[in-house]
Design a protein around this motif. Sequence first.
Motif: not given
Length: 171
Positions: A113, A115, A117, A138-140, A152
Amino acid sequence: MTSEHAIARPVLGLTDPRAVAAVELIWREARLLDNKRYQEWDRLWAPGGTYVIPIDPDTDDFAATLNMVYDDDRMRRMRIERLTTGYSISAVAAARTVRTVSRFVVTAADDHTVELSSAQVLVGHKHDTTQVLAADLTHRIRVDGPEPLIQTKIIRLVNSENAVNASGFLL
């Protein structure tokens, strides 16, 4: 400069291929949402992915706090169905939107992953009224498969603790 004012160095540079793929996915997501292509947007999600809009700007415990949205796969698809089938009052003459997503910083990364911001400004227009919403995102992103997928997405609206008008669109 004290450590409390220092800006943390990113985990990966934005030129790392995993970060590039994640940013491109986020931009594609914004375009699909602006074009109301919700079924295609849903295919950007990893199984078990969560879409969250918390009210408390500082919380990370979404299950134990009140949220505007806290969707898993099932709830996200139900929301899409309401928006696309006319069963939702907000879907009738839905707002036209334009999203700008920028200020990307990689905050965590591993073999599976990335992550990030970022900041989003969303302009929506409906019934001769223009609404502007700003948020920290915030994207995961899962990067270990054939295509990157959203694991996410957390949308922290800058005015989340105030009354937020029903938007009639996904953030």
